[in-house]
Design a protein around this motif. Structure first.
Motif, short mmCIF file in Angstrom:
data_model
loop_
_atom_site.label_atom_id
_atom_site.label_comp_id
_atom_site.label_asym_id
_atom_site.label_seq_id
_atom_site.Cartn_x
_atom_site.Cartn_y
_atom_site.Cartn_z
N LEU A 77 6.00 -5.40 -13.03
CA LEU A 77 6.81 -6.48 -11.67
C LEU A 77 5.38 -7.23 -10.94
O LEU A 77 4.44 -5.91 -10.71
CB LEU A 77 7.48 -6.42 -10.94
N PRO A 78 5.27 -7.97 -10.18
CA PRO A 78 4.27 -8.08 -9.34
C PRO A 78 4.35 -7.98 -8.18
O PRO A 78 5.27 -7.80 -7.32
CB PRO A 78 4.45 -10.18 -9.36
N ILE A 79 3.46 -6.97 -7.41
CA ILE A 79 3.10 -6.29 -5.89
C ILE A 79 2.13 -6.77 -5.26
O ILE A 79 1.14 -7.27 -5.94
CB ILE A 79 2.82 -5.09 -6.54
N VAL A 80 2.27 -7.35 -4.30
CA VAL A 80 1.62 -7.86 -3.17
C VAL A 80 1.98 -6.59 -1.88
O VAL A 80 2.65 -6.41 -1.47
CB VAL A 80 1.93 -9.27 -2.63
N VAL A 81 0.48 -6.72 -1.57
CA VAL A 81 -0.39 -5.90 -0.68
C VAL A 81 0.27 -5.70 0.67
O VAL A 81 -0.75 -7.95 0.80
CB VAL A 81 -1.07 -4.56 -0.53
N VAL A 82 0.60 -6.12 2.11
CA VAL A 82 0.57 -6.26 3.18
C VAL A 82 0.04 -5.69 4.25
O VAL A 82 1.23 -3.80 4.07
CB VAL A 82 1.97 -6.83 3.61
N SER A 83 -1.11 -4.94 4.96
CA SER A 83 -1.51 -4.22 5.27
C SER A 83 -2.44 -4.37 6.68
O SER A 83 -3.42 -5.60 6.46
CB SER A 83 -2.42 -3.23 4.90
N ALA A 84 -2.79 -3.79 7.62
CA ALA A 84 -3.41 -3.75 8.93
C ALA A 84 -4.93 -3.47 8.49
O ALA A 84 -6.03 -3.68 8.86
CB ALA A 84 -3.26 -3.07 9.92
N ARG A 85 -4.66 -3.00 7.11
CA ARG A 85 -5.98 -2.23 6.43
C ARG A 85 -6.94 -3.29 5.75
O ARG A 85 -6.87 -4.06 5.10
CB ARG A 85 -5.91 -0.66 5.91
N ALA A 86 -8.00 -3.30 6.65
CA ALA A 86 -8.96 -4.74 5.63
C ALA A 86 -10.77 -4.36 5.43
O ALA A 86 -10.87 -5.18 5.03
CB ALA A 86 -9.15 -5.90 7.59
N ASP A 87 -10.70 -3.27 4.85
CA ASP A 87 -11.69 -2.59 4.50
C ASP A 87 -12.03 -2.78 3.23
O ASP A 87 -10.61 -2.90 2.66
CB ASP A 87 -12.02 -1.05 5.15
N THR A 88 -13.20 -3.35 2.61
CA THR A 88 -12.90 -3.70 1.35
C THR A 88 -12.67 -2.70 0.71
O THR A 88 -12.27 -2.80 -0.24
CB THR A 88 -14.38 -3.16 0.79
N HIS A 89 -13.49 -1.08 0.36
CA HIS A 89 -12.31 0.22 -0.04
C HIS A 89 -11.18 0.52 0.12
O HIS A 89 -10.35 0.67 -0.98
CB HIS A 89 -13.30 1.34 1.37
N ASP A 90 -10.15 -0.24 1.17
CA ASP A 90 -8.58 0.11 1.27
C ASP A 90 -8.00 -1.05 -0.08
O ASP A 90 -7.06 -0.43 -0.54
CB ASP A 90 -8.04 -0.19 2.22
N ILE A 91 -9.17 -2.68 0.24
CA ILE A 91 -8.07 -3.48 -1.14
C ILE A 91 -8.70 -3.18 -1.86
O ILE A 91 -7.62 -2.95 -2.89
CB ILE A 91 -8.88 -4.73 0.24
N VAL A 92 -10.00 -2.90 -2.40
CA VAL A 92 -9.85 -2.70 -3.71
C VAL A 92 -9.16 -1.43 -4.50
O VAL A 92 -8.87 -1.32 -5.11
CB VAL A 92 -11.81 -2.43 -3.82
N ALA A 93 -9.13 -0.32 -3.52
CA ALA A 93 -7.82 0.63 -3.76
C ALA A 93 -6.74 0.46 -4.05
O ALA A 93 -6.44 0.89 -4.89
CB ALA A 93 -8.36 1.97 -2.54
N ALA A 94 -5.96 -0.49 -3.57
CA ALA A 94 -4.78 -0.81 -3.69
C ALA A 94 -4.88 -1.85 -4.62
O ALA A 94 -3.83 -1.32 -5.89
CB ALA A 94 -4.33 -2.00 -2.33
N LEU A 95 -5.77 -2.31 -4.80
CA LEU A 95 -5.70 -3.25 -6.43
C LEU A 95 -6.47 -2.07 -7.71
O LEU A 95 -5.41 -2.76 -9.03
CB LEU A 95 -7.27 -4.21 -6.41
N GLU A 96 -6.90 -1.60 -7.28
CA GLU A 96 -6.88 -0.77 -8.55
C GLU A 96 -5.85 0.48 -8.70
O GLU A 96 -5.40 0.92 -9.59
CB GLU A 96 -7.64 0.27 -8.61
N ALA A 97 -5.25 0.36 -7.75
CA ALA A 97 -3.98 1.50 -7.98
C ALA A 97 -2.61 0.23 -8.68
O ALA A 97 -1.97 1.04 -9.52
CB ALA A 97 -2.95 1.62 -6.53
N GLY A 98 -2.73 -0.83 -8.67
CA GLY A 98 -1.84 -2.33 -9.57
C GLY A 98 -1.41 -2.82 -8.67
O GLY A 98 -0.73 -3.65 -9.77
N ALA A 99 -1.94 -3.51 -7.41
CA ALA A 99 -1.59 -4.61 -6.83
C ALA A 99 -1.85 -5.84 -7.36
O ALA A 99 -2.85 -5.97 -7.75
CB ALA A 99 -1.80 -4.18 -5.29
#
Length: 238
Positions: A77-99
């Motif tokens: 199912l589609p997953i959208v992350v909404v987070s206060a973390r704006a660092d590239t590492h956090d964004i990439v980690a969330a996408l790598e997890a499957g977001a």
């Protein structure tokens, strides 16, 4: 019969964010369920089978990354992350997890609802009939050919069906629709994510990496989904 409202699971531990966002999403026609912890989110996915998810990353003992990984074990199912973390590492980690997508706080509710509408259009486009070829052989390996069937929403390597997320499948379809042609990151962003000017090209790079782990014979030396330095990506059927 009336239209069935899409079921959305909102995973956010901050009441001051969760409640206004829930009201806004309900105004948009979603049937919204809430989870204030990662553990509760996983239980609700297993029981209620939502159509989409919005997930915060900072949830306590079981954070958003763990939630996404757990959900991805059995659900696309589609997953959208909404987070206060704006660092590239956090964004990439969330996408790598499957977001599928990532929105940083603070945000405008209209941006969230616009991205959800884009995801729903992608779901409809993947499930509805169209004039795309019924079968595309992307890798003619005699022992285990890689076959994309856009009309069925499936990809097989030999007799094994590959489990791609919606975004990975749409990305592969876009590349396969123009074999041998370079598509820029911005072009893919607009076609697959439909974000226009506010999209982030890192989304494309991370999902290409994830796609390669599933469709390439050797993900470390890709020959099917090829990077064209400074330009974008190209699909070279084998």
């Amino acid at each position: 019969m009336g239209r069935v409202s899409p079921r959305l699971l909102l995973v956010e531990d901050d009441d001051h964010i969760r409640m206004p966002l829930r009201w806004a999403l309900e105004d948009e026609g979603y049937e919204v369920a809430e989870a204030a912890s990662g553990e509760d989110a996983c239980r609700q996915v297993a029981i209620a089978a939502p159509d989409l998810m919005i997930v915060d990353l900072m949830l306590g003992a079981m954070d958003g990354y763990a939630v996404i990984r757990e959900v991805r074990r059995a659900n696309d199912l589609p997953i959208v992350v909404v987070s206060a973390r704006a660092d590239t590492h956090d964004i990439v980690a969330a996408l790598e997890a499957g977001a599928d997508d990532y929105v940083t706080k603070p945000f405008q509710v209209k941006e969230i609802t616009a991205r959800l509408r884009a995801l729903r259009r992608r779901i409809g486009a993947s499930s509805g009939a169209d004039e795309r070829p019924q079968e595309l052989v992307l890798d003619g390996d005699p022992a285990a050919p890689l076959v994309l069937r856009p009309d069925r929403g499936t990809v097989h390597r030999g007799t094994d069906q590959l489990h791609l997320t919606l975004t990975e499948f749409r990305l592969l379809c876009e590349l396969a629709a123009s074999p041998g042609r370079v598509l820029s990151r911005q072009a893919l962003l607009e076609r697959v994510w439909e974000h226009g000017f506010f999209g982030d090209e890192r989304l494309v790079d991370v999902h290409v990496r994830r796609l390669r782990t599933k469709v390439e014979r050797d993900p470390g030396a890709p020959t099917l989904v090829v990077t064209v330095r400074g330009l974008g990506y190209r699909l070279d059927p084998q």
